[in-house]
Design a protein around this motif. Structure first.
Motif, mmCIF file in Angstrom:
data_model
loop_
_atom_site.group_PDB
_atom_site.id
_atom_site.type_symbol
_atom_site.label_atom_id
_atom_site.label_comp_id
_atom_site.label_asym_id
_atom_site.label_seq_id
_atom_site.Cartn_x
_atom_site.Cartn_y
_atom_site.Cartn_z
ATOM 1 N N TYR B 87 21.619 -15.800 -18.064
ATOM 2 C CA TYR B 87 21.591 -14.707 -17.091
ATOM 3 C C TYR B 87 21.528 -13.364 -17.808
ATOM 4 N N GLN B 125 31.166 -10.195 -13.500
ATOM 5 C CA GLN B 125 31.387 -9.286 -12.372
ATOM 6 C C GLN B 125 30.258 -9.289 -11.361
ATOM 7 N N GLU B 126 29.128 -9.897 -11.700
ATOM 8 C CA GLU B 126 28.019 -9.812 -10.759
ATOM 9 C C GLU B 126 27.109 -11.013 -10.967
ATOM 10 N N SER B 127 26.634 -11.604 -9.886
ATOM 11 C CA SER B 127 25.734 -12.730 -10.050
ATOM 12 C C SER B 127 24.338 -12.411 -9.534
ATOM 13 N N SER B 128 24.176 -11.232 -8.999
ATOM 14 C CA SER B 128 22.848 -10.881 -8.496
ATOM 15 C C SER B 128 22.034 -10.224 -9.592
ATOM 16 N N LYS B 129 20.803 -10.722 -9.755
ATOM 17 C CA LYS B 129 19.983 -10.168 -10.824
ATOM 18 C C LYS B 129 19.516 -8.763 -10.477
ATOM 19 N N THR B 130 19.293 -8.511 -9.174
ATOM 20 C CA THR B 130 18.754 -7.195 -8.812
ATOM 21 C C THR B 130 19.829 -6.120 -8.856
ATOM 22 N N THR B 131 21.057 -6.487 -8.502
ATOM 23 C CA THR B 131 22.104 -5.463 -8.459
ATOM 24 C C THR B 131 22.312 -4.848 -9.832
#
Lengths: 875, 159
Positions: B87, B125-131
């Motif tokens: 990721y 802290q985040e799993s969204s690629k776009t965020t």
């Protein structure tokens, strides 16, 4: 920014560093950059501060010291703009760690930034706090972070949640403040917030039992539903990883359910359905799916029992185990280890596959598999499993053999059903990998053999066969030699035949042959050879017809340079020669060794008892030791180059002394036996030091006395060695031993004339020992002369040997040059070096010293370090 | 689960990124890197990506000449760490546009900024690629804006 500045840009600096061809060039570039950054720091230059910090970070990554830039981070953080803060916080996290006190200074800036109107600045501050906060900072800033858990932007909320994890790790009693905010975060939809809130929730549960109860009651149902939604959610490219929607979230949900379900039947009940769904529906052809299955299995294993689910979980592990991907197999082995306690039977079903993994080409997998097999062995399967492992031992990698033999031996020792099986298996292991077997193992084997009186004949015959095929395995040779010595008569006469045995014809001469080969074999070490001598002595009584031949073999070791062998040889020879009547009584069979005592000693991690009982270890009466110390020094100095003279010492004095010594040595050396020769030397040495009081400084005198020794040593040696060579046999053996004992690694003893400080073993490793001998000049009690004596017990030569020492401020240390920088192996000589320590707080504080020894072993750099704080008190 | 540190080492043993989430003194840090490069760089291509080391597990993944390593506790989910590494690398790839080692060298600070949007305190802290992208872009444009403003000011002064 000033475009005409002569300073290089970050990019140019990196280029310049990358263009360097040698490490020295790189250091030069870095030094130049650091110098200009330092200058900018002291000028308090504002324009380039952030560029300089960026450069420093790069330099830091290369491994250079950059502490002088720490304050620059703080200044940048305190600046108003976002770009400065961004790089400042990055520098703070990179250059500092939580243990540096500078960090406290940033607390105030952090507090301001946490309250900043710009959410990105708030984010920077949260990130820094989460990564390097100390306990004090955590306590000071917890209220701000707590408030930010309700910030309008979810990206700040998620950062605050992770920051809270750090805070409660540092200050667990703050946990309860976070329970309620987390409960509301868990209801959110934003994945980032959910991820981090679940993480925080898990951490709260581990620090606080109340929090766990609270979440279990209030949130289990909700979390199960979130997981259900996540598993069944439609395709979302943002979160998709190889066809699975947000595996990270699913994994964390499974993990929190595990914590909530553990030890609570009701909570476990709530999650059964969804766990079954995850376990059956998750795609297992991609890593992401397997990561979820991994977590799911873990959860199933630790929540309250539901038989059906467990079967599912074990089946998943079975599939993992046969997967082609090494990572998956590795993971499977690990998890099966945990599963044993839950369902041992189920794991046993996969035994064959696990056994295959022991033979894998991947070291990580082999290691795990071996551990697992070790856990799987029990009374019922010990025989087939051991057979498999021993068969594999034959073909396994060299570097795996050590682990493997250790485990096999441990299994055999622990679970052996009968003695004959134990002996058989051990012999197989010894034959395959005798050189990897630890000493305790073959010691243990001998103990077992002595206790199995009906198997003595069988064992010695098996060993006789084994040594023919595996004579290169030291441990086989040792055990065989020992048993042949004890039970040689059973071997020759085929006594105590078991039904399964084939009779063999072995003559007495064949038996002696075996020992002779062993004692002469070039790989045999001291222990083996010494054991051989003992065995020969025993055989000389058991086989009277071979007595003369045995005597000849024993005699060959009389000239051995190894003290132990020489002594055994001479003593045994005289037993064979002169004490025929005593002999048979002396060499009776060993009494049965007590297994209980042996295992007790082993538990206390002492070396095994067996070795001490085979022969008479060298015991030398204490009083005679005194001659050893100076003699040792003399011999060493003569072997090495004399130390270079570093300070000018009065020559006439030296000559005078030197002349004196030479004459007196030659006199006494020719007329008196060696022992007194050594004593004379001793006196001379003390003359050297007593002269010292008469005026010249202590250091010079020391050099003189050392120099004297160089000169006299050759003579002294001559006088010592000639009677030894001529009359070695006629002299009582023990006196030679006593004198020569100084060769051994045993610490030397102070001479009588110095003040009575016992020598100190300052450093001791398996191969290297350092002994300090102390002396003081009368009249200056605060000055201690230390003679450091290095001995190398390994068989390799150490070159470029350098000894360094450091002392605290209240001491002053002066090091004289060492006698040599090459340290021969096997204790065949040593290096001496004099140290002078002046204790400014004599009587109040005792000496302490930190030492470092560096040397080259086969051109490889070695380093030993240590601290010596057990100096005698009044030094 | 907690990641103790993230290290990126080139095949030549050069350090390209280090991030420490557990306290290690500077001395320990260089020792850790030395030890790990010795173990990991010598491993063959078809072996598993997990190395046991000092009672921890180091999960690594190789991309061209770079080894991305993360250290976790014995009982943690190694497969998930592999996904986190992937990721992280995908995010770098999207930011730099087919990332290569030189990007990580010359824009090392950007690499750290991206890592800081993915991990804090060793936790994801985040799993969204776009965020992650959105956040990095927003912060980058803040920096750009500040630069432009500064340039105009200095421009005016220079006039």
């Amino acid at each position: 920014m000033n475009p005409f500045s002569s300073e290089t840009r970050l990019r140019d600096m990196i280029r310049a560093i990358r263009a360097c061809k040698t490490a020295a060039e790189e250091r030069a570039v870095v030094r130049k950059e650091c110098a200009s950054i330092r200058a900018a720091v002291s000028d308090n230059d504002n324009d380039y501060r952030h560029r300089n910090l960026a450069k420093l970070m790069f330099i830091h990554m290369l491994g250079y010291p950059t502490h002088f830039g720490q304050m620059e981070c703080l200044k940048l953080i305190a600046a108003p703009g976002f770009p400065e803060k961004r790089i400042g916080y990055l520098g703070l996290m990179l250059l500092l760690d939580e243990r540096q006190e500078v960090l406290m200074l940033v607390t105030n800036s952090l507090k301001q930034d946490l309250n900043h109107t710009n959410q990105y600045i708030v984010g920077l501050a949260l990130c820094a706090l989460g990564n390097i906060s100390s306990a004090e900072m955590a306590r000071d800033l917890a209220p701000e972070v707590e408030r930010l858990l309700q910030f309008r932007d979810p990206n700040v909320r998620k950062k605050a949640a992770l920051c809270s994890i750090r805070i409660i790790k540092k200050v667990p009693d703050l946990a309860e403040n976070f329970v309620n905010p987390v409960a509301s975060l868990l209801k959110e939809k934003h994945h980032g917030v959910l991820l981090t809130a679940i993480q925080l929730c898990a951490d709260l549960c581990t620090v606080s039992e109340e929090a766990l109860e609270y979440f279990r009651k209030k949130c289990t149902e909700g979390l199960v539903k979130v997981l259900k939604d996540a598993v069944n959610s439609p395709y979302a490219p943002e979160y998709d990883i190889s066809g699975i929607s947000d595996p990270f979230l699913q994994i964390r949900l499974l993990r929190i359910l595990r914590i909530l379900g553990h030890g609570d039947a009701d909570a476990s009940d709530l999650m059964n359905d969804i766990l079954a769904q995850v376990a059956t529906k998750t795609e297992s052809n991609k890593n992401a799916g397997n990561a979820i299955l991994y977590e799911c299995v873990e959860t199933i294993m630790s929540i309250e029992d539901s038989g059906g689910l467990r079967v599912l979980a074990i089946n998943i592990l079975g599939r993992f185990l046969s997967n082609r991907d090494n990572n998956i197999r590795y993971v499977a082995l690990n998890m099966l280890m945990k599963a044993i306690s839950v369902d041992g039977q189920a794991v046993q079903r996969h035994r064959a596959t696990i056994l295959e993994c022991v033979k894998d080409s991947d070291a990580s997998i082999r290691k795990r598999a071996l551990e697992l097999v070790y856990l799987l062995v029990n009374e019922t399967n010990v025989k087939p499993l051991t057979k498999e492992l021993i068969d594999y031992l034959e073909v396994s990698d060299q570097d795996f053999k050590g682990d493997l033999t250790a485990k096999i031996c441990s299994i055999v020792e622990k679970l052996s059903p009968e003695k004959i099986w134990y002996i058989d298996q051990m012999l197989k292991v010894l034959c395959e990998a005798g050189n990897y077997v630890k000493d305790e193992v073959w010691h243990g084997l001998i103990v077992v053999i002595t206790n199995a009186s009906n198997l003595h004949g069988y064992t010695v015959r098996s060993l006789y066969r084994a040594i023919q095929t595996s004579g290169d395995q030291e441990a086989v040779v040792r055990v065989a030699v020992w048993c042949i010595g004890e039970y040689g008569d059973l071997l020759v006469n085929n006594i105590g035949m078991l039904e399964l045995e084939e009779p063999i014809t072995v003559t007495e001469n064949d038996t002696v042959d075996v020992i002779e080969v062993a004692i002469k074999h070039h790989t045999s070490d001291l222990t083996t050879r010494a054991m051989c001598l003992t065995a020969l002595l025993k055989l000389s009584s058991r086989f009277p017809s071979c007595s003369q031949r045995i005597k000849d073999i024993v005699n060959q070791s009389k000239g051995s340079l190894l003290l132990e062998l020489q002594q055994r040889s001479i003593e045994f020879d005289s037993i064979i020669e002169k004490h025929q009547n005593l002999r048979s009584a002396l060499v009776e069979r060993m009494p049965v060794l007590d297994e209980a005592t042996y295992s007790g000693r082993r538990a206390g991690s002492l070396p095994a008892a067996v070795s001490t009982s085979q022969g008479n270890p060298l015991q030398i009466p204490n009083g005679v030791h005194k001659t050893a110390a100076p003699l040792l020094d003399l011999l060493d100095l003569s072997a090495d180059d004399p130390a270079p003279q570093s300070s000018s010492s009065p020559n006439f004095l030296q000559d005078l002394l030197g002349g004196d010594i030479l004459s007196s040595v030659s006199q006494s050396g020719t007329t008196q036996p060696q022992k007194s020769g050594a004593d004379v030397l001793l006196d001379l040495l003390s003359t050297g030091s007593s002269l010292a009081q008469n005026g010249s400084s202590t250091a010079d005198i020391l050099l003189i006395s050392q120099d004297n020794k160089n000169k006299t040593s050759v003579n002294a040696l001559d006088s010592l060695s000639s009677p030894m060579a001529n009359s070695a046999q006629s002299l009582p053996a023990s006196s030679i031993m006593d004198l020569l004992d100084g060769f051994g690694p045993s610490p030397t003893v102070p001479n009588d004339n110095g003040p009575a400080y016992p020598p100190l073993v300052a450093f001791e490793s398996s191969s290297l020992s350092l002994v300090f001998n102390f002396s003081k000049q009368p009249g200056s009690p605060h000055i201690t002369q230390i003679e450091a004596n290095f001995t190398n017990k390994s068989s390799d030569i150490y070159t470029d040997f350098i000894f360094q020492a450091a002392v605290p401020k209240f001491l002053q240390l002066h090091l004289e040059p060492a006698s040599s920088n090459t340290l021969p192996g096997s204790g065949n000589g040593s290096i001496t070096q004099k140290l002078r320590v002046t204790n400014n707080q004599h009587g109040k504080k005792s000496l302490v010293m930190r030492i470092r020894i560096s040397y080259k072993l086969n051109n490889k750099d070695m380093l030993e370090e240590g601290q010596i704080s057990n100096f005698p008190r009044d030094l | 689960m907690k990641i103790h540190f993230v290290v990126t080492i080139s095949r030549q043993g050069k350090v390209r990124l280090t991030k420490w989430y557990s306290p290690y003194s500077h001395k320990e840090r260089s020792k850790v890197i030395q030890e790990l490069s010795r173990v990991i760089l010598t491993r063959g291509p078809n072996l598993c990506n997990i190395v046991e080391w000092r009672g921890f597990k180091v999960v690594y993944r190789r991309y061209a000449g770079l080894y991305f390593c993360m250290c976790v506790n014995q009982e943690d989910n190694e497969l998930e760490i592999l996904e986190i590494i992937q990721y992280f690398v995908e995010t770098l790839n999207r930011y730099f546009g087919s990332v290569c080692e030189l990007d990580l060298i010359f824009h090392f600070h950007q690499t750290y900024y991206i890592l800081d949007e993915i991990l804090i305190a060793g936790e994801l802290q985040e799993s969204s690629k776009t965020t992650v992208h959105r956040l990095i872009d927003a912060q980058d444009s803040l920096v750009e804006a500040a630069k432009e403003k500064e340039n105009t000011v200095s421009y005016i002064i220079a006039q």
